[in-house]
Design a protein around this motif. Structure first.
Motif, mmCIF file in Angstrom:
data_model
loop_
_atom_site.group_PDB
_atom_site.id
_atom_site.type_symbol
_atom_site.label_atom_id
_atom_site.label_comp_id
_atom_site.label_asym_id
_atom_site.label_seq_id
_atom_site.Cartn_x
_atom_site.Cartn_y
_atom_site.Cartn_z
ATOM 1 N N LYS A 223 -4.125 -5.041 3.660
ATOM 2 C CA LYS A 223 -4.422 -3.707 3.260
ATOM 3 C C LYS A 223 -5.643 -3.128 3.603
ATOM 4 O O LYS A 223 -6.786 -3.797 3.122
ATOM 5 C CB LYS A 223 -4.180 -3.542 1.893
ATOM 6 N N GLN A 292 -0.979 3.470 9.830
ATOM 7 C CA GLN A 292 -1.247 4.904 9.692
ATOM 8 C C GLN A 292 -2.131 5.369 10.487
ATOM 9 O O GLN A 292 -3.114 4.735 10.848
ATOM 10 C CB GLN A 292 -1.644 4.992 8.082
ATOM 11 N N SER A 293 -2.713 6.715 10.465
ATOM 12 C CA SER A 293 -3.699 7.114 11.090
ATOM 13 C C SER A 293 -3.901 6.741 12.512
ATOM 14 O O SER A 293 -4.902 6.181 12.919
ATOM 15 C CB SER A 293 -4.973 6.691 10.208
ATOM 16 N N LEU A 310 -4.160 1.865 11.379
ATOM 17 C CA LEU A 310 -4.546 1.193 9.919
ATOM 18 C C LEU A 310 -3.547 0.901 9.022
ATOM 19 O O LEU A 310 -2.520 1.632 8.906
ATOM 20 C CB LEU A 310 -5.308 2.317 9.205
ATOM 21 N N LEU A 312 -2.127 0.326 5.485
ATOM 22 C CA LEU A 312 -2.488 0.871 4.278
ATOM 23 C C LEU A 312 -1.142 0.402 3.218
ATOM 24 O O LEU A 312 -0.157 0.431 3.411
ATOM 25 C CB LEU A 312 -2.554 2.436 4.073
ATOM 26 N N GLY B 80 2.703 8.468 3.333
ATOM 27 C CA GLY B 80 1.745 7.865 3.990
ATOM 28 C C GLY B 80 0.530 8.524 4.301
ATOM 29 O O GLY B 80 -0.514 7.965 4.452
ATOM 30 N N LYS B 83 -2.010 9.012 1.912
ATOM 31 C CA LYS B 83 -2.190 7.719 1.594
ATOM 32 C C LYS B 83 -3.952 7.316 1.963
ATOM 33 O O LYS B 83 -4.653 6.925 0.931
ATOM 34 C CB LYS B 83 -1.418 6.482 1.429
ATOM 35 N N TYR B 84 -3.923 7.589 3.487
ATOM 36 C CA TYR B 84 -5.164 7.433 3.922
ATOM 37 C C TYR B 84 -6.296 8.112 3.304
ATOM 38 O O TYR B 84 -7.324 7.692 3.087
ATOM 39 C CB TYR B 84 -4.965 7.722 5.402
ATOM 40 N N THR B 87 -6.922 6.756 -0.238
ATOM 41 C CA THR B 87 -7.731 5.526 -0.351
ATOM 42 C C THR B 87 -9.333 5.510 0.252
ATOM 43 O O THR B 87 -10.151 5.062 -0.232
ATOM 44 C CB THR B 87 -6.983 4.641 0.859
ATOM 45 N N ARG B 90 -11.257 7.014 -2.507
ATOM 46 C CA ARG B 90 -11.514 6.118 -3.631
ATOM 47 C C ARG B 90 -12.635 5.060 -3.121
ATOM 48 O O ARG B 90 -13.478 4.439 -3.713
ATOM 49 C CB ARG B 90 -10.233 5.266 -3.926
#
Lengths: 312, 300
Positions: A223, A292-293, A310, A312, B80, B83-84, B87, B90
């Motif tokens: 992750k 992602q991204s 990425l 996640l 999703g 989420k990036y 994250t 964080r």
């Protein structure tokens, strides 16, 4: 030379106006380049049905492709690095440096370099981790340095042997950092969620099922892990495209013949570049694999593209 | 699946500190149209960085800055996508305690990622890592002023304007007091040319927030002047704080109090300054006229 001599004759004809000469030259050269490139491509496409296996049309073609790729890399392995330097005019080093700077390696990283037989990318990752920036680390990070693991995975044992030799030449004999593993990008032998980074440099177009390779990449990444792919891609600028096609189809196979003694392999290489999906399509495939991204960066106008994603 | 642009992360307080409340009422909000140069887009709480449209990125040499980049993300409603950013937020927040030991660097971000339980490889995907860390943390520091405006209003009701400003700036500076040891590094990162625009934007936002919390009565003439002056006071106090070793930064608060009082205590100061300027101008005008008359006799 034959190309030019055929077209040069009309230029000295008395029937042409002197001012029309330069324009005619350019037009005729471009026309010839374009038609020659197209002829080459069409000829190759008609002849090699195995290249259409990218979509998985027939089982037989896939087998052929796997064997063909195996043969290609077995025969070019010894001259692979030299040919890289010649065909890319040394630019491949800069492209790989860019890939590593995008990756951002850190001490304690578990990195997997797929199709990285001769070790170019893996060595760069290692050198980046050992580099000056990390020398100012505090004690808390020193203990993780011992855990840095870089795995070089390749389906072809000849390429791995070359990589091992180069590693010894460079003095990476401490086996705790580098590991050479023979394996298939579509069926990796690593556990799921075990890698911080996954790179594949100039290898994914040789994979029979790209979606499987992407799915495997997704599986082995932790992750927060990153997927980076450096690959020859589509170059679209109008006039330079002709030059690029000419260079690809007429010069590279000849170089391959002269240097590595293998014209067929390099012809396969150039065709496989054209067959590979465009940047946007490939980026969508990466998104479909779950990353992602996702983004890509064109280098040299699209001759090379770095796709990154990425997990996640 | 639609290909849409993806937003990487935003510097304003919205994403990191979920806000309650709504857009600020429009009275006295918008800057006067007199000086378009200084227009700071003011939409409630912060400056939104619009999502990047889908662009191709090319570069002649790998080392140069890239003007374009192709970005693909899942469809907009996909969880999703958030989420990036979540994250990433964080990771930034977890990296803050590590800055005391490791400085405002990539190493702090890597340690933060480890704390969150995410592979530190995610740090590689953040552009301008240390500058991003500084910006994000600074916008978090501003959140007490933004979030708790209602609670603050009660506290501030009974104070004079200068006391209100002092208290608000003090609240903001106290947020960064625990991290003051490495704060000079953060300031120097923000002073780098690549990071200056964001630095200015954030500063402007912060000063704006402070004025609104202090109950800006917004008259046309004063808008820029007030923000400029307060911005100057804030910066000098911040720098003063870096070398202040008194217990609980007592000397800094005294310094701040004095500066604010000098600048804002008398409500009429600005108006008086205007009159003074007029008078001086008139005086100067008379002097010039007399001088010209002396040189060119007969001229008006």
């Amino acid at each position: 030379m034959r190309l030019l001599s055929v077209r040069v004759l009309p230029l000295f004809s008395r029937h042409l106006h002197p001012l029309a000469l330069p324009i005619n030259t350019l037009r005729s050269v471009l026309h010839t380049l374009r038609s020659r490139a197209e002829t080459n491509l069409q000829f190759r496409r008609r002849k090699n049905h195995r290249l259409r296996d990218y979509r998985g049309f027939t089982e037989v073609s896939e087998e052929e492709k796997r064997k063909l790729v195996g043969n290609v890399f077995s025969s070019v392995a010894s001259k692979y690095d030299l040919m890289n330097d010649l065909t890319s005019v040394g630019l491949h080093r800069l492209w790989k440096d860019r890939l590593i700077s995008k990756l951002g390696p850190f001490p304690g990283m578990k990195h997997l370099d797929v199709a990285g037989g001769t070790g170019d990318i893996a060595f760069r990752v290692l050198e980046s981790i050992r580099g000056v920036g990390h020398k100012v680390m505090h004690d808390s990070f020193v203990e993780t340095e011992g855990q840095t693991q870089i795995f070089i995975c390749d389906i072809n044992p000849n390429m791995l042997n070359i990589g091992k030799k180069r590693a010894i030449e460079r003095g990476y004999t401490n086996s705790s950092y580098l590991h050479f593993v023979e394996g298939d990008a579509e069926a990796l032998s690593f556990e799921g969620g075990s890698m911080d980074g996954y790179t594949i440099g100039f290898g994914i177009r040789n994979v029979t099922h790209i979606e499987k390779a992407l799915a495997e990449a997704y599986r082995v990444l932790k992750k927060g892990g990153r997927f980076l792919c450096l690959e020859l891609s589509h170059f679209e600028f109008p006039i330079f495209k002709e030059l690029y096609d000419y260079y690809s189809f007429s010069i590279i196979p000849v170089m391959g013949e002269l240097v590595a003694g293998d014209k067929e392999s390099y012809q396969y290489l150039v065709e496989s570049i054209r067959q590979f999906p465009k940047q946007d399509v490939f980026a969508q495939m990466i998104v479909d694999a779950g990353f992602q991204s996702v983004e890509y960066e064109n280098l040299v106008g699209g001759v090379v593209a770095i796709h990154s994603g990425l997990k996640l | 699946m639609k290909i849409k642009s993806s937003v990487r992360y935003q510097f304003n307080g919205d994403r990191l500190a979920p806000q309650k409340g709504t857009m600020r009422p429009s009275g006295g909000d918008s800057p006067p149209p007199l000086c378009p140069r200084f227009q700071i887009p003011h939409r409630g709480r912060g400056i939104d960085i619009p999502p990047r449209p889908f662009q191709r990125r090319t570069s002649a040499s790998p080392a140069s800055a890239d003007p374009f980049r192709g970005t693909v993300a899942a469809a907009e409603g996909d969880p999703g996508r958030g989420k990036y950013e979540e994250t990433q937020a964080r990771v930034f927040i977890a990296a803050l305690p590590h800055t005391a030991r490791l400085g405002w660097t990539e190493s702090a971000l890597i340690a933060g990622a480890r704390d969150v339980g995410v592979s530190p490889a995610i740090v590689g995907s953040i552009p301008r890592k240390d500058a991003a860390l500084v910006e994000v943390i600074k916008s978090r520091f501003a959140s007490p002023i933004i979030d708790q405006r209602d609670e603050l209003k009660n506290e501030l009701k009974d104070l004079t304007l200068s006391d209100r400003l002092t208290k608000l700036i003090r609240i903001r500076l106290e947020m960064q007091a625990p991290y003051i040891a490495k704060w000079p590094q953060a300031l120097s990162i923000q002073a780098q040319p690549a990071n200056l625009p964001n630095n200015f934007k954030q500063r402007a936002e912060l000063i704006d927030e402070i004025w609104h919390a202090a109950g800006d009565s917004g008259s046309d003439f004063d808008w820029y002047l007030k923000r400029t002056i307060l911005g100057g006071i804030y910066s000098t106090t911040e720098v003063y704080m870096l070398t202040d070793h008194s217990p609980d930064f007592r000397d800094t608060w005294v310094f701040l109090d004095r500066r604010v009082k000098d600048a804002f205590d008398l409500q009429k100061t600005v108006q008086e300054a205007a009159y003074l300027a007029e008078a001086v101008g008139a005086g100067v005008g008379n002097t010039v006229k007399g001088f010209m008359a002396g040189i060119f006799p007969g001229s008006k």
